[in-house]
Design a protein around this motif. Structure first.
Motif, PDB file in Angstrom:
ATOM      1  N   PRO A 162     -80.230  27.934 136.687  1.00  0.00           N
ATOM      2  CA  PRO A 162     -78.761  27.957 136.603  1.00  0.00           C
ATOM      3  C   PRO A 162     -78.080  27.519 137.887  1.00  0.00           C
ATOM      4  O   PRO A 162     -77.048  26.846 137.839  1.00  0.00           O
ATOM      5  N   SER A 163     -78.659  27.882 139.015  1.00  0.00           N
ATOM      6  CA  SER A 163     -78.035  27.542 140.296  1.00  0.00           C
ATOM      7  C   SER A 163     -78.050  26.042 140.575  1.00  0.00           C
ATOM      8  O   SER A 163     -77.304  25.558 141.433  1.00  0.00           O
ATOM      9  N   ARG A 164     -78.878  25.291 139.856  1.00  0.00           N
ATOM     10  CA  ARG A 164     -78.991  23.852 140.088  1.00  0.00           C
ATOM     11  C   ARG A 164     -78.227  23.019 139.061  1.00  0.00           C
ATOM     12  O   ARG A 164     -78.142  21.794 139.186  1.00  0.00           O
ATOM     13  N   LEU A 165     -77.656  23.651 138.057  1.00  0.00           N
ATOM     14  CA  LEU A 165     -77.092  22.899 136.945  1.00  0.00           C
ATOM     15  C   LEU A 165     -75.976  21.952 137.377  1.00  0.00           C
ATOM     16  O   LEU A 165     -75.960  20.770 136.995  1.00  0.00           O
ATOM     17  N   ALA A 166     -75.014  22.430 138.162  1.00  0.00           N
ATOM     18  CA  ALA A 166     -73.894  21.576 138.573  1.00  0.00           C
ATOM     19  C   ALA A 166     -74.389  20.345 139.326  1.00  0.00           C
ATOM     20  O   ALA A 166     -73.902  19.230 139.094  1.00  0.00           O
ATOM     21  N   ASP A 167     -75.346  20.530 140.218  1.00  0.00           N
ATOM     22  CA  ASP A 167     -75.872  19.387 140.979  1.00  0.00           C
ATOM     23  C   ASP A 167     -76.594  18.402 140.069  1.00  0.00           C
ATOM     24  O   ASP A 167     -76.493  17.178 140.255  1.00  0.00           O
ATOM     25  N   GLU A 168     -77.317  18.917 139.075  1.00  0.00           N
ATOM     26  CA  GLU A 168     -78.038  18.042 138.157  1.00  0.00           C
ATOM     27  C   GLU A 168     -77.070  17.222 137.301  1.00  0.00           C
ATOM     28  O   GLU A 168     -77.305  16.051 137.008  1.00  0.00           O
ATOM     29  N   VAL A 169     -75.959  17.847 136.913  1.00  0.00           N
ATOM     30  CA  VAL A 169     -74.944  17.119 136.145  1.00  0.00           C
ATOM     31  C   VAL A 169     -74.279  16.062 137.020  1.00  0.00           C
ATOM     32  O   VAL A 169     -74.080  14.916 136.599  1.00  0.00           O
ATOM     33  N   LYS A 170     -73.934  16.429 138.229  1.00  0.00           N
ATOM     34  CA  LYS A 170     -73.279  15.500 139.140  1.00  0.00           C
ATOM     35  C   LYS A 170     -74.161  14.294 139.437  1.00  0.00           C
ATOM     36  O   LYS A 170     -73.675  13.156 139.548  1.00  0.00           O
ATOM     37  N   ALA A 171     -75.469  14.531 139.506  1.00  0.00           N
ATOM     38  CA  ALA A 171     -76.406  13.442 139.789  1.00  0.00           C
ATOM     39  C   ALA A 171     -76.708  12.603 138.552  1.00  0.00           C
ATOM     40  O   ALA A 171     -77.427  11.604 138.645  1.00  0.00           O
ATOM     41  N   GLY A 172     -76.191  13.008 137.403  1.00  0.00           N
ATOM     42  CA  GLY A 172     -76.423  12.243 136.184  1.00  0.00           C
ATOM     43  C   GLY A 172     -77.747  12.546 135.509  1.00  0.00           C
ATOM     44  O   GLY A 172     -78.140  11.832 134.583  1.00  0.00           O
ATOM     45  N   ARG A 173     -78.419  13.608 135.949  1.00  0.00           N
ATOM     46  CA  ARG A 173     -79.732  13.923 135.372  1.00  0.00           C
ATOM     47  C   ARG A 173     -79.633  14.863 134.166  1.00  0.00           C
ATOM     48  O   ARG A 173     -80.596  15.008 133.418  1.00  0.00           O
ATOM     49  N   ILE A 174     -78.474  15.512 133.981  1.00  0.00           N
ATOM     50  CA  ILE A 174     -78.247  16.386 132.829  1.00  0.00           C
ATOM     51  C   ILE A 174     -76.926  15.989 132.173  1.00  0.00           C
ATOM     52  O   ILE A 174     -75.917  15.775 132.843  1.00  0.00           O
TER      53      ILE A 174
ATOM     54  N   PHE B  25     -75.895  17.742 129.026  1.00  0.00           N
ATOM     55  CA  PHE B  25     -75.381  18.786 128.132  1.00  0.00           C
ATOM     56  C   PHE B  25     -76.129  20.084 128.400  1.00  0.00           C
ATOM     57  O   PHE B  25     -77.353  20.086 128.547  1.00  0.00           O
ATOM     58  N   SER B  26     -75.376  21.199 128.448  1.00  0.00           N
ATOM     59  CA  SER B  26     -76.025  22.502 128.622  1.00  0.00           C
ATOM     60  C   SER B  26     -75.096  23.621 128.187  1.00  0.00           C
ATOM     61  O   SER B  26     -73.885  23.575 128.437  1.00  0.00           O
ATOM     62  N   TRP B  27     -75.673  24.622 127.526  1.00  0.00           N
ATOM     63  CA  TRP B  27     -74.955  25.864 127.307  1.00  0.00           C
ATOM     64  C   TRP B  27     -74.767  26.548 128.645  1.00  0.00           C
ATOM     65  O   TRP B  27     -75.629  26.460 129.534  1.00  0.00           O
ATOM     66  N   ILE B  28     -73.610  27.238 128.846  1.00  0.00           N
ATOM     67  CA  ILE B  28     -73.378  27.988 130.078  1.00  0.00           C
ATOM     68  C   ILE B  28     -72.829  29.363 129.744  1.00  0.00           C
ATOM     69  O   ILE B  28     -72.151  29.552 128.727  1.00  0.00           O
ATOM     70  N   SER B  29     -73.112  30.331 130.601  1.00  0.00           N
ATOM     71  CA  SER B  29     -72.634  31.699 130.409  1.00  0.00           C
ATOM     72  C   SER B  29     -71.179  31.800 130.860  1.00  0.00           C
ATOM     73  O   SER B  29     -70.663  30.923 131.562  1.00  0.00           O
ATOM     74  N   PRO B  30     -70.484  32.880 130.473  1.00  0.00           N
ATOM     75  CA  PRO B  30     -69.111  33.060 130.965  1.00  0.00           C
ATOM     76  C   PRO B  30     -69.039  33.094 132.495  1.00  0.00           C
ATOM     77  O   PRO B  30     -68.099  32.552 133.082  1.00  0.00           O
ATOM     78  N   GLU B  31     -70.030  33.719 133.132  1.00  0.00           N
ATOM     79  CA  GLU B  31     -70.045  33.751 134.590  1.00  0.00           C
ATOM     80  C   GLU B  31     -70.120  32.345 135.164  1.00  0.00           C
ATOM     81  O   GLU B  31     -69.428  32.011 136.131  1.00  0.00           O
ATOM     82  N   MET B  32     -70.956  31.507 134.572  1.00  0.00           N
ATOM     83  CA  MET B  32     -71.080  30.134 135.053  1.00  0.00           C
ATOM     84  C   MET B  32     -69.793  29.351 134.825  1.00  0.00           C
ATOM     85  O   MET B  32     -69.349  28.591 135.683  1.00  0.00           O
ATOM     86  N   ALA B  33     -69.183  29.544 133.656  1.00  0.00           N
ATOM     87  CA  ALA B  33     -67.933  28.848 133.367  1.00  0.00           C
ATOM     88  C   ALA B  33     -66.864  29.234 134.374  1.00  0.00           C
ATOM     89  O   ALA B  33     -66.015  28.419 134.739  1.00  0.00           O
ATOM     90  N   HIS B  34     -66.887  30.484 134.838  1.00  0.00           N
ATOM     91  CA  HIS B  34     -65.917  30.950 135.813  1.00  0.00           C
ATOM     92  C   HIS B  34     -66.208  30.385 137.204  1.00  0.00           C
ATOM     93  O   HIS B  34     -65.281  30.056 137.955  1.00  0.00           O
ATOM     94  N   GLN B  35     -67.483  30.256 137.548  1.00  0.00           N
ATOM     95  CA  GLN B  35     -67.852  29.847 138.897  1.00  0.00           C
ATOM     96  C   GLN B  35     -67.851  28.342 139.115  1.00  0.00           C
ATOM     97  O   GLN B  35     -67.613  27.874 140.216  1.00  0.00           O
ATOM     98  N   LEU B  36     -68.134  27.586 138.053  1.00  0.00           N
ATOM     99  CA  LEU B  36     -68.258  26.145 138.207  1.00  0.00           C
ATOM    100  C   LEU B  36     -66.936  25.526 138.650  1.00  0.00           C
ATOM    101  O   LEU B  36     -65.866  25.857 138.159  1.00  0.00           O
ATOM    102  N   THR B  37     -67.026  24.594 139.569  1.00  0.00           N
ATOM    103  CA  THR B  37     -65.863  23.849 140.025  1.00  0.00           C
ATOM    104  C   THR B  37     -66.028  22.398 139.606  1.00  0.00           C
ATOM    105  O   THR B  37     -67.102  21.969 139.192  1.00  0.00           O
ATOM    106  N   VAL B  38     -64.970  21.654 139.655  1.00  0.00           N
ATOM    107  CA  VAL B  38     -65.031  20.238 139.305  1.00  0.00           C
ATOM    108  C   VAL B  38     -66.001  19.535 140.236  1.00  0.00           C
ATOM    109  O   VAL B  38     -65.840  19.571 141.449  1.00  0.00           O
ATOM    110  N   VAL B  39     -67.024  18.937 139.669  1.00  0.00           N
ATOM    111  CA  VAL B  39     -68.043  18.280 140.480  1.00  0.00           C
ATOM    112  C   VAL B  39     -67.807  16.775 140.438  1.00  0.00           C
ATOM    113  O   VAL B  39     -68.439  16.036 139.702  1.00  0.00           O
ATOM    114  N   GLY B  40     -66.840  16.336 141.232  1.00  0.00           N
ATOM    115  CA  GLY B  40     -66.572  14.908 141.298  1.00  0.00           C
ATOM    116  C   GLY B  40     -66.058  14.344 139.987  1.00  0.00           C
ATOM    117  O   GLY B  40     -66.248  13.166 139.699  1.00  0.00           O
ATOM    118  N   GLY B  41     -65.399  15.166 139.183  1.00  0.00           N
ATOM    119  CA  GLY B  41     -64.897  14.677 137.902  1.00  0.00           C
ATOM    120  C   GLY B  41     -66.001  14.259 136.965  1.00  0.00           C
ATOM    121  O   GLY B  41     -65.806  13.399 136.103  1.00  0.00           O
TER     122      GLY B  41
END
Length: 563
Positions: A278-290, A292-308
């Motif tokens: 879970p701690s790597r998900l935002a970076d993996e999305v930003k890098a284009g390696r992921i 789609f992923s389900w996320i928990s409410p905690e993750m939805a609250h913590q995630l910030t815009v990662v370069g749009g």
């Protein structure tokens, strides 16, 4: 054997445990932040689909989906399953005759429809196959596949979850005893493309069996149950979904597009599922390696815009959290006391203050999208009225109402709810003693018939409202393998549930369950609190994903495409 009451209890307890963490089927809990460690507000990711690209859908490419933590189990054949449903990833390759639509009613998949036939005395369900449906190897889906499938699920050596409804088939007992080569109640008409299921009694629950994955007779006939199980777990069983399994390796699952899919070949060539911390998900999305992923409410609250690079889609909640009342407890037999405790609680405030506005207020035991959803009026937030009601019953600060709140400990969602309830009741003449138990001990206490007052729990929203029978009918006694933890007893409510179990027209069923929901809310055996809608992190490189996904998020994946 028919699913026993004990196995039913274990199944529902496991499902409720997954709801406590906000998990979606086939996924794992993540970022379980305790109340004391609640993350500070962040700039949220946008919710809602980004602007549509100017170009037409791109053919080809691979979608990479994340499985948070580790890859889940893969068992469409259902031998080790706990729930009578395909997981999100299993649904990529396998389908039943029907699936559940947005309102949780049955919608066609490999079938085109069904009718109820009563011309021969006993009720029967007549299913018509969809024309042109084919297996991923190009072989047509036939009525012989349907007969084969339901005889496998009724086989005396098969103990998986899809066996659950087979006892309702006329002629199943001689078949299981080896006295008949086939189930007499299942008859096929190849020319019409229909299969008739004769039932031993009028019971609408059989319709849920039509969501079980269809099995390919041309591949599996003559093989023992153990071999079918092995083929299923390895992904080598032929399916009829939009994709077919290419490989199920420890580090990644590979799916290839099914060119024979009857709704059209997917735009995507492949889907790959990989485990991601879970701690790597935002970076993996930003890098284009992921993508789609389900996320928990905690993750939805913590995630910030990662370069749009991503946005958040939403889906229906899997279930609801509630405060349960033991209606046979001396202090709580009085519905006025139950109502007063509920009036002091504001589910809306709990969703905002403890769940960052990411939860929805639950209003009853049916999903808001259900065709039968017609919730009764639950107590409104009126703390002054609550205090007055308790005072009229003789409770004071010096002589408070003493109650024990029992709940499964060790989960952040549950802990936040407990803290919110205690805060809500702090101004009332009540004293609440918390009793957090390990999950197994909680089950023994609540469903074994132990003395208790209040309990905090969660249930999965039923796919069909007949499942309410298991939870709230008076015959489902705790201590006797029943699940009616509130000890709810109302003969009128029981009769409505019993009528709702018949094969009635949809409009009549809606009226029956609407009346039940009104009765249920008036009696208040539970007070619904909140539901946690599913959320999905979607890369901007992935297109065709709707803002509001269905209960099965990959229902329209054949229309998705990647840049």
């Amino acid at each position: 054997m028919v699913t026993s009451a004990l196995s039913k209890r274990v199944l529902l307890l496991l499902l409720a445990a997954s709801l406590m963490t906000g998990c979606t089927p086939g996924q794992l809990p993540s970022l379980q932040t305790s109340p004391a460690q609640s993350p500070p507000p962040q700039t949220p990711l946008p919710t809602g689909s980004p602007a549509a690209p100017a170009s037409a859908p791109r053919e080809g490419g691979e979608l990479v989906a994340a499985a948070l933590g580790k890859l889940p189990s893969f068992d469409p054949f259902g031998v080790s399953k706990q729930e009578t449903a395909l997981t999100d990833f299993e649904s990529l390759a396998y389908r039943g005759l029907f699936t559940h639509g947005p309102d949780r009613s049955l919608v066609p998949a490999l079938a085109s429809g069904y009718t109820i036939d009563r011309t021969q005395g006993k009720p029967a369900v007549v299913v018509t196959l969809r024309r042109g449906a084919a297996w991923s190897d190009g072989q047509p889906v036939t009525v012989d596949d349907v007969v084969f499938t339901y005889e496998i699920y009724a086989n005396p050596h098969y103990y998986g979850v899809w066996r659950k409804w087979s006892h309702l088939l006329d002629g199943v007992s001689p078949f299981r005893a080896g006295k008949a080569p086939h189930i007499a109640g299942i008859t096929a008409d190849p020319k019409k493309g229909t299969v008739r299921f004769a039932l031993v009694r009028d019971d609408v629950t059989f319709l849920q069996s039509l969501t079980a994955p269809l099995l390919p007779k041309h591949q599996l006939a003559g093989r023992p149950i153990g071999e079918l199980d092995a083929l299923s777990r390895s992904g080598r069983m032929v399916g009829a979904g939009p994709f077919q399994v290419k490989a199920l390796a420890e580090g990644a699952w590979q799916f290839a597009a099914n060119s024979h899919y009857d709704e059209g070949k997917p735009h995507l060539d492949a889907v790959r599922v990989v485990p991601v911390p879970p701690s790597r998900l935002a970076d993996e999305v930003k890098a284009g390696r992921i993508h789609f992923s389900w996320i928990s409410p905690e993750m939805a609250h913590q995630l910030t815009v990662v370069g749009g690079e991503a946005w958040i889609a939403t889906g229906p909640a899997n279930g609801y959290h509630f405060l349960g009342f033991n209606t046979q407890s001396p202090a709580l037999q009085d519905v006025a006391i139950r109502r007063a405790l509920a009036q002091a609680v504001s589910p809306r405030a709990i969703t905002e203050e403890s769940f960052w506005g990411l939860a929805a207020v639950a209003k009853g035991p049916l999903a808001p999208g259900s065709f039968a959803y017609a919730p009764g009026e639950m107590p409104a937030y009126q703390p002054e009225a609550a205090a007055g009601a308790l005072a009229r019953k003789g409770y004071t600060r010096e002589k408070p109402l003493v109650l024990t709140l029992t709940y499964p400990g060790g989960n952040p969602v549950r802990d936040r709810l407990v803290d919110s309830l205690l805060k809500s009741w702090s101004s009332l003449p009540v004293r609440i003693e918390k009793k957090a138990l390990p999950a197994e001990e909680f089950a023994a206490a609540v469903f074994g018939g132990s003395k208790l007052d209040l309990y905090l729990y969660a249930w999965k929203y039923p796919d069909d409202p007949t499942e309410l029978m298991q939870l709230y009918h008076s015959r489902e006694k705790v201590g006797e393998l029943g699940l009616n933890a509130s000890r709810y007893q109302n003969r009128q409510a029981d009769q409505l549930l019993e009528r709702g179990q018949l094969l009635l027209p949809a409009e009549e069923r809606k009226k029956v369950f609407a009346a039940w929901q009104q009765r249920f809310a008036a009696d208040l055996p539970i007070f619904p609190l909140l539901a946690l809608p599913n959320r999905y992190l979607v890369s901007n490189r992935l297109h065709g994903v709707p803002q509001q996904l269905e209960t099965q998020p990959f229902a329209e994946i054949h229309t998705w495409w990647v840049e």
